[in-house]
Design an enzyme around this catalytic site. Structure first.
Site, PDB file in Angstrom:
ATOM      1  N   GLU A 274       6.408  -3.167  -3.710  1.00 61.68           N
ATOM      2  CA  GLU A 274       5.702  -1.965  -4.162  1.00 61.68           C
ATOM      3  C   GLU A 274       4.919  -2.301  -5.411  1.00 61.68           C
ATOM      4  O   GLU A 274       5.467  -2.894  -6.346  1.00 61.68           O
ATOM      5  CB  GLU A 274       6.660  -0.810  -4.481  1.00 61.68           C
ATOM      6  N   GLU A 328       1.632  11.957  -1.247  1.00 62.89           N
ATOM      7  CA  GLU A 328       2.762  12.629  -0.589  1.00 62.89           C
ATOM      8  C   GLU A 328       3.112  13.894  -1.369  1.00 62.89           C
ATOM      9  O   GLU A 328       3.700  13.837  -2.451  1.00 62.89           O
ATOM     10  CB  GLU A 328       3.960  11.679  -0.506  1.00 62.89           C
ATOM     11  N   LYS A 331       6.909  14.887  -2.744  1.00 59.10           N
ATOM     12  CA  LYS A 331       7.718  14.002  -3.575  1.00 59.10           C
ATOM     13  C   LYS A 331       8.097  14.718  -4.866  1.00 59.10           C
ATOM     14  O   LYS A 331       7.255  15.365  -5.497  1.00 59.10           O
ATOM     15  CB  LYS A 331       6.970  12.711  -3.894  1.00 59.10           C
ATOM     16  N   GLU A 337       3.841  10.848  -9.055  1.00 56.93           N
ATOM     17  CA  GLU A 337       4.589  10.506  -7.854  1.00 56.93           C
ATOM     18  C   GLU A 337       3.900  10.998  -6.580  1.00 56.93           C
ATOM     19  O   GLU A 337       4.065  10.416  -5.510  1.00 56.93           O
ATOM     20  CB  GLU A 337       5.996  11.094  -7.925  1.00 56.93           C
TER      21      GLU A 337
END
Length: 482
Positions: A274, A328, A331, A337
């Site tokens: 990541e 997203e 999240k 995030e």
């Protein structure tokens, strides 16, 4: 997921001026690495896995990492030519560690069932189980890895599929200077040594998540933004060995290599599972913006695909998985995030970056428009990368947004933002339907079109999203800018 690094571990020092030579080359070398992408799905508005696979293929992406073993995703990836790293979720570690029959059944149902049509190349056992300290999950990690490995052996898949586990950079007790990198003593005998011994025995590699953004965010007064973004900068000299670093990413990765060497694992391969940079964040998340995200990720791809390793491992290619494919919207945590994505859920780019050698040469394949609507894209109220969205698009209010935040965003758009809000006044042509969502949508879209639809202009603290479908509010005519 991402984490913050301690101030005393990441202070940047002064160095002599030098350009980042690595950014000038575009031809791949023998040591060229690979670029994959994390396909997270903590959202309620994403396209189907079949459409996602087509998106990945259209962008030249050949490696993907997911955070589970979702049947629809694994089926969609079958015969696609895209290799995948799957994950045994954190919550299943203890069960796998203590019950070999569970591990056997899990491998049969989630791995053997799909392989080899689906090119599963590795199984990540949990995510960032090794971080700050030792807990029950940490103690279960290596036993779980061994159990899954034993199951792969039974299924005759162990020679094709590796078992590893992504570690957080917070498991380092020291990371600055890079040459002095070391693991936290409390973790070494408890989990690090046993895990490294397992990886060596099975011919696997170490997975590590590296996020310069969080180091920069916490230390922006000491770390140069250009240094964090792979841009031209004076560099940082390692006081331990005199090596000059021109990017924070390489310094962080070399700190991991140094920590491995300190435990006599000099030859342990490492992949960055990541890394990324958010296009939006909260006020305290310094550096989160579309422009910085585009700079970090595009320079990262260029750095990886043009070859050469890090100063401590010059002959080892750098392999990375960018975090993440989509923004997203479900999240938890700070705004960043929800804004690490390269694409909106309608599969339009948040910003242009290369994802392959073809992209490095200036050819950015444009994904096909989808009827899916994008989620809230950003925090803040404007700015970003100068990139106009392809086709007709509108900026609409998110009906699920907090009503007070929606009202505040509407007030901003009609006031300081300069949107044309006359039509939603009581005598205006777009007053009806007289709802907050309809009025905010008109104002947001007016602002978005005035800004020429650049990425980052449909924002408003997470209260807006870009749509490829006409606004569903009565007979009001929304401008499109086309």
């Amino acid at each position: 997921m991402p984490f913050s690094l301690k101030l005393d571990l990441l202070m940047a020092s002064q160095g002599v001026s030098i350009l980042i030579v690595l950014l000038s080359a575009v031809a791949a070398s023998d040591a060229a690495g690979s670029v994959g992408i994390n396909y997270g799905r903590v959202a309620n508005n994403l396209p189907s896995p079949d459409k996602v696979v087509q998106l990945l293929k259209s962008q030249g992406v050949t490696k993907v990492k997911i955070f589970d073993t979702d049947a629809a995703v694994l089926s969609a990836l079958a015969n696609s030519g895209i290799s995948v790293v799957v994950c045994l979720p954190n919550e299943q570690l203890a069960t796998a560690a203590g019950d070999q029959s569970f591990a056997d059944n899990w491998v049969q149902a989630n791995i053997a069932k799909y392989y080899p049509a689906t090119k599963i190349e590795a199984i990540a056992i949990g995510n960032e189980i090794i971080g700050d300290g030792v807990n029950d999950q940490t103690k279960a990690l290596v036993p779980a890895m061994k159990a899954i490995q034993a199951s792969l052996v039974k299924a005759s898949l162990d020679s094709n599929i590796k078992v590893s586990s992504p570690i957080a950079m917070s498991c380092l007790g020291n990371s600055y200077p890079a040459s002095a990198g070391s693991f936290k003593p409390v973790l070494v005998d408890a989990v690090i040594r046993p895990m490294l011994a397992f990886l060596k025995q099975t011919g696997s590699y170490l997975m590590v998540n590296v996020f310069p953004f969080f180091a920069y965010k916490d230390n922006s007064n000491r770390i140069s933004l250009d240094y964090a973004l792979f841009k031209n900068n004076p560099g940082v000299v390692d006081s331990g060995n005199g090596v000059k670093y021109n990017s924070l990413f390489e310094a962080q990765l070399d700190a991991v290599y140094a920590a491995l060497s300190a435990l006599q694992y000099d030859n342990m391969k490492v992949e960055v599972t990541e890394t990324g940079w958010p296009s939006a964040g909260d006020e305290a998340e310094t550096g989160a913006s579309p422009a910085n995200a585009a700079a970090y990720n595009s320079n990262l791809v260029r750095r990886v695909l043009t070859g050469n390793g890090t100063p401590l491992r010059p002959n080892d290619p750098i392999n990375v998985y960018i975090f993440a494919l989509f923004n997203e919207n479900q999240k938890p945590g700070p705004t960043s995030e929800r804004n690490f994505g390269l694409f909106y859920p309608d599969m339009q780019r948040v910003y242009d970056i290369p994802l392959s050698q073809q992209g490095l040469n200036g050819n950015f394949p444009q994904p096909t428009n989808s009827s899916s609507q994008s989620p809230p894209a950003n925090n803040g109220t404007g700015g970003g990368v100068s990139k106009t969205t392809v086709g007709q698009t509108w900026c609409l209010a998110n009906a699920n947004a907090d009503q007070q935040e929606l009202q505040a965003a509407l007030d901003y758009a009609c006031g300081e933002g300069g949107a044309d809000c006359g039509p939603i006044q009581s005598n205006g042509a777009c007053f009806n339907p007289n709802t907050l969502v309809a009025h905010a949508s008109y104002a947001f879209n007016s602002y978005y079109q005035k800004k020429a639809r650049v990425s980052g202009s449909c924002v408003f603290n997470g209260a807006a999203y870009v749509s490829t479908q006409p606004p569903p509010f009565g007979n009001c005519q929304y401008p499109t800018g086309h």
